[in-house]
Design an enzyme around this catalytic site. Structure first.
Site, PDB file in Angstrom:
ATOM      1  N   ALA A 260     -14.819  -0.538  21.437  1.00  0.00           N
ATOM      2  CA  ALA A 260     -13.131  -0.736  21.322  1.00  0.00           C
ATOM      3  C   ALA A 260     -12.946  -1.537  22.269  1.00  0.00           C
ATOM      4  O   ALA A 260     -11.526  -1.731  22.531  1.00  0.00           O
ATOM      5  CB  ALA A 260     -12.648   0.792  21.481  1.00  0.00           C
TER       6      ALA A 260
ATOM      7  N   LYS B 217     -15.334  24.609  27.481  1.00  0.00           N
ATOM      8  CA  LYS B 217     -16.666  24.847  27.780  1.00  0.00           C
ATOM      9  C   LYS B 217     -16.906  25.604  29.024  1.00  0.00           C
ATOM     10  O   LYS B 217     -15.881  25.972  29.558  1.00  0.00           O
ATOM     11  CB  LYS B 217     -16.974  23.241  28.001  1.00  0.00           C
TER      12      LYS B 217
ATOM     13  N   ASP C  74     -10.387  19.213  22.235  1.00  0.00           N
ATOM     14  CA  ASP C  74     -11.419  19.530  22.920  1.00  0.00           C
ATOM     15  C   ASP C  74     -11.333  19.270  24.514  1.00  0.00           C
ATOM     16  O   ASP C  74     -10.853  18.195  24.876  1.00  0.00           O
ATOM     17  CB  ASP C  74     -12.703  18.882  22.734  1.00  0.00           C
TER      18      ASP C  74
ATOM     19  N   GLY D 199     -16.338   3.176  25.474  1.00  0.00           N
ATOM     20  CA  GLY D 199     -15.308   2.164  25.322  1.00  0.00           C
ATOM     21  C   GLY D 199     -15.778   0.522  24.822  1.00  0.00           C
ATOM     22  O   GLY D 199     -14.947  -0.108  24.457  1.00  0.00           O
TER      23      GLY D 199
ATOM     24  N   TYR E 137     -12.922  18.694  33.395  1.00  0.00           N
ATOM     25  CA  TYR E 137     -11.807  17.822  33.125  1.00  0.00           C
ATOM     26  C   TYR E 137     -10.629  17.566  34.124  1.00  0.00           C
ATOM     27  O   TYR E 137      -9.728  18.471  33.828  1.00  0.00           O
ATOM     28  CB  TYR E 137     -11.408  17.368  31.807  1.00  0.00           C
TER      29      TYR E 137
END
Length: 335
Positions: free
Chosen positions: A239, A80, A54, A236, A59
């Site tokens: 993780a 998108k 994706d 995050g 981005y």
């Protein structure tokens, strides 16, 4: 659950792998990623059996899409619409704009109109070097993004931009259409008004939050809408990172994370493994999508996704109220 297990999106022919790759990081999200590292990351993704990727014009202001241009056509790809990029003079090196460092020399503005959707798609075609793009997701509709402009943008999309998506689908230029958002309320608004195939919902169905179980997932199933569970680590934090929903985590969230981690530790399971595997147990979830910036992150997440987790872990989380009793998880029956 295998990484390469394929799930069909809604009533379409699009199939996505159980683990998906979110390509914001190779658009230089928060920090620069050089071309060689981005290329190595993509190779690790495809070599590791991850068959769904994706991206979005946002981005890196086109950088992420441009880096994906050489991607094999065998990979399922979503991008998108809802933002249009316009050229600007190249900013000085090290410049951060909208969270992306050293992105391409374009600026963005929201445009959910018919013409805006068509222009966004055509620009993505050029950057991605693809005539057809498997899925198109409308990016960042909702109150949290637009505030007082929310109603205007939503009306523009429903009354104008949606028509463009259906035309592109009818022409075979895309096979599935939907939303890419961070909030649940807009999902309910749109699926009640529009015929779509898929929702990408970031950070709202994780070990720390299961509000879609309050009815959204049931309504998606009834309408044949699949869900892509993005950001399973809540920016995050699950993780080992320092951010929760892109900000510093509040005290109560940190306490909850420590409590969940303690249960995981008793079962010799990394917290991140439980976080990455949890969303995929729900039958409406077609893929769990996680951002990765380096080959080492890809390898780690592949290992986490495959880590054995005993059913007792999920049972123990539910028993102490750290996981909703009605959340599908492992071999534990729903309450």
């Amino acid at each position: 659950m295998l990484i390469s297990d394929l799930h069909t999106i809604g009533r379409t022919q699009v199939r996505v792998s159980a683990l998906g790759f979110g390509a914001a990081a190779i658009g230089n999200l928060y920090r620069p990623v050089d071309d060689a590292t981005a290329e190595a990351t993509l190779k690790a993704v495809t070599d590791g059996g991850i068959g769904y990727i994706d991206t979005a014009p946002r981005y890196g202001h086109g950088l992420s899409e441009r880096r994906l241009a050489e991607l094999s056509a065998d990979a399922t790809l979503s991008t998108k619409v809802g933002r249009v990029l316009t050229p600007i003079p190249a900013p000085p090196p090290g410049t951060e704009r909208h969270g992306f460092v050293d992105g391409d020399p374009f600026d963005e503005h929201f445009d959910y109109s018919y013409d805006g959707v068509m222009r966004s798609f055509e620009d993505s075609q050029k950057r991605l070097k693809r005539e057809r793009i498997d899925m198109l997701l409308v990016h960042d509709l909702g109150v949290e993004t637009h505030g007082s402009d929310h109603a205007r943008h939503l009306a523009t999309f429903l009354n104008d931009g949606l028509r463009a998506l259906h035309e592109l689908k009818a022409q075979g230029l895309t096979q599935a259409i939907g939303l890419g958002v961070n909030e649940t309320a807009i999902c309910d608004l749109v699926i009640a008004e529009a015929e779509i195939d898929v929702l990408m919902l970031a950070g709202r169905y994780t070990l720390l939050e299961q509000t879609p179980l309050d009815g959204l997932f049931e309504r998606c199933a009834a309408r044949g809408v699949s869900v892509l569970a993005a950001a399973p680590f809540n920016s995050g934090l699950l993780a080992g990172g320092a951010h929760f929903n892109y900000e510093a985590p509040p005290t109560d969230i940190m306490t909850r994370v420590r409590d969940i981690e303690a249960v995981c530790t008793r079962h010799n399971v990394p917290l991140a493994a439980a976080a990455l595997q949890f969303p995929g147990f729900h039958p409406v979830i077609a893929s769990t999508v996680v951002g990765m910036a380096r080959p080492q992150q890809v390898a780690r997440n592949i290992d986490l996704f495959s880590h054995p987790i005993p059913a007792e872990l999920w049972h123990d989380l539910k028993a102490v109220g750290l996981l909703r009793a009605d959340a599908p998880a492992g071999d534990v029956s729903q309450a």
